[in-house]
Write a protein that holds these residues in place. Structure first.
Motif, mmCIF file in Angstrom:
data_model
loop_
_atom_site.group_PDB
_atom_site.id
_atom_site.type_symbol
_atom_site.label_atom_id
_atom_site.label_comp_id
_atom_site.label_asym_id
_atom_site.label_seq_id
_atom_site.Cartn_x
_atom_site.Cartn_y
_atom_site.Cartn_z
ATOM 1 N N GLY A 188 0.806 -1.230 0.000
ATOM 2 C CA GLY A 188 0.000 0.000 0.000
ATOM 3 C C GLY A 188 0.831 1.268 0.000
ATOM 4 N N ILE A 189 2.076 1.150 0.454
ATOM 5 C CA ILE A 189 3.022 2.271 0.525
ATOM 6 C C ILE A 189 4.292 1.796 -0.157
ATOM 7 N N PRO A 190 4.910 2.635 -1.018
ATOM 8 C CA PRO A 190 6.150 2.189 -1.684
ATOM 9 C C PRO A 190 7.156 1.679 -0.652
ATOM 10 N N PHE A 191 7.765 0.526 -0.919
ATOM 11 C CA PHE A 191 8.635 -0.119 0.061
ATOM 12 C C PHE A 191 10.043 0.461 0.004
ATOM 13 N N ASP A 192 10.552 0.865 1.160
ATOM 14 C CA ASP A 192 11.900 1.432 1.262
ATOM 15 C C ASP A 192 12.813 0.408 1.927
ATOM 16 N N ALA A 193 13.504 -0.373 1.100
ATOM 17 C CA ALA A 193 14.351 -1.451 1.622
ATOM 18 C C ALA A 193 15.455 -0.909 2.528
ATOM 19 N N ASP A 194 16.007 0.253 2.200
ATOM 20 C CA ASP A 194 17.098 0.812 3.007
ATOM 21 C C ASP A 194 16.611 1.150 4.413
ATOM 22 N N TYR A 195 15.400 1.704 4.518
ATOM 23 C CA TYR A 195 14.852 2.031 5.825
ATOM 24 C C TYR A 195 14.771 0.773 6.693
ATOM 25 N N PHE A 196 14.195 -0.301 6.135
ATOM 26 C CA PHE A 196 14.005 -1.511 6.933
ATOM 27 C C PHE A 196 15.328 -2.219 7.220
ATOM 28 N N ARG A 197 16.299 -2.076 6.321
ATOM 29 C CA ARG A 197 17.625 -2.656 6.586
ATOM 30 C C ARG A 197 18.281 -1.951 7.776
ATOM 31 N N ASP A 198 18.209 -0.618 7.780
ATOM 32 C CA ASP A 198 18.768 0.151 8.910
ATOM 33 C C ASP A 198 18.011 -0.165 10.202
ATOM 34 N N PHE A 199 16.702 -0.272 10.097
ATOM 35 C CA PHE A 199 15.835 -0.587 11.233
ATOM 36 C C PHE A 199 16.259 -1.919 11.862
ATOM 37 N N GLU A 200 16.429 -2.944 11.034
ATOM 38 C CA GLU A 200 16.833 -4.258 11.535
ATOM 39 C C GLU A 200 18.280 -4.255 12.033
ATOM 40 N N ARG A 201 19.130 -3.481 11.399
ATOM 41 C CA ARG A 201 20.518 -3.379 11.865
ATOM 42 C C ARG A 201 20.527 -2.839 13.304
ATOM 43 N N GLY A 202 19.654 -1.847 13.562
ATOM 44 C CA GLY A 202 19.555 -1.283 14.909
ATOM 45 C C GLY A 202 19.067 -2.307 15.924
ATOM 46 N N ILE A 203 18.101 -3.137 15.522
ATOM 47 C CA ILE A 203 17.581 -4.179 16.417
ATOM 48 C C ILE A 203 18.669 -5.211 16.716
#
Length: 295
Positions: A188-203
């Motif tokens: 529903g929203i254009p997917f930003d792979a870089d955002y989620f990669r950084d997000f998971e890197r932080g986790i």
């Protein structure tokens, strides 16, 4: 930047969960409950900070996530125990009553708390989840859909979940997690792979390793239905609808709003089963309208 403090809270003998609080100490407490296999950092900072402008926001690592003990094999638990854990987090932080926001399994746990500990809940907000109720959905035109005939999980998500998780190093694990988020996002929203990669890197940095667990899927999940208690609850409840949700697709939100007494339904445009930056503002706005507009 908000005032941030962390503490570990004992929820069972020898089991201490990592907790974080941000926002003013004297603001109304708001407890965030994340889903299965998700650290408290599954609540993105962009959302937490918006909520912390008006609340003392608590997020925490469920058992077998983040900095909390990964001990299921030594200390198995029931899924319902995770709802009691959330109440014990409030106990440990000296919080009598809190607004509770739950996503995915966290939304199921929030319903258990509403049903079993209504005296601890100022309000509840539920999304990315399904009703802990066997009551049917009655549509506006009077037609009825039994609870067990509501749509199931998107086959592409089930297929991804069925794949064994193999260790091919950190970057490969990040690739896998990003692929998973893309499926959960629902398109529903254009997917930003870089955002989620950084997000998971932080986790992963928070956790200290990139291991995964299937603990919750192996835990006893009996005893979770609260049909009568939810039909009679007086806890003000907001259900957020996600039109692109692939795990609990529409009309699950409408069903929750129908079977939980007095619940209101608000749709977050484009949202699926993920929390990209595009939804942080609308989500915070909807949650705050509920928690602050309660008179």
């Amino acid at each position: 930047m908000h005032h941030v403090s962390t503490a570990s809270v004992e929820v069972a003998p020898g089991i201490r969960l990592w907790t974080e609080q941000r926002g003013p100490d004297d603001a109304p407490p708001l407890l965030l409950i994340m889903g299965a296999q998700a650290s408290g950092l599954g609540w993105p900072d962009g959302l937490v900070d918006r909520l912390a402008a008006h609340h003392r926001v608590i997020r925490y690592d469920n058992r077998d996530t983040g900095r909390s003990p990964w001990a299921f094999d030594q200390r198995p638990y029931r899924v319902t125990d995770l709802a009691e854990d959330a109440v014990k987090v409030l106990d440990g932080l000296g919080i009598e009553r809190a607004h509770v926001v739950g996503m995915s399994l966290g939304g199921m746990l929030a319903q258990l708390i509403v049903a079993d500990h209504p005296d601890r809940v100022l309000s509840a907000t539920l999304f990315g989840t399904c009703a802990m109720s066997t009551a049917p959905l009655v549509h506006p035109d009077g037609t009825v859909t039994p609870a067990d005939q509501l749509p199931g999980i998107d086959p592409r998500v089930l297929e991804e979940w069925a794949k064994p998780v193999e260790d091919h190093g950190l970057e490969a694990e990040l690739d896998r997690r990003v692929r998973h988020w893309e499926l959960l996002s629902g398109g529903g929203i254009p997917f930003d792979a870089d955002y989620f990669r950084d997000f998971e890197r932080g986790i992963i940095e928070h956790t200290g390793h990139y291991g995964t667990t299937d603990a919750v899927s192996r835990a006893d999940d009996s005893g979770m239905l609260r049909t009568e208690a939810l039909a009679a609850t007086e806890v003000p409840t907001l259900v957020l609808g996600a039109p692109a949700e692939p795990v609990f697709p529409p009309p699950h939100p409408a069903h929750m709003a129908h079977v939980i007494n007095g619940a209101r339904l608000v749709e977050i445009p484009g949202m699926g089963h993920a929390l990209p930056p595009e939804v942080h503002g609308p989500l915070a706005e909807a949650i705050l309208a509920h928690t602050l507009g309660m008179g």
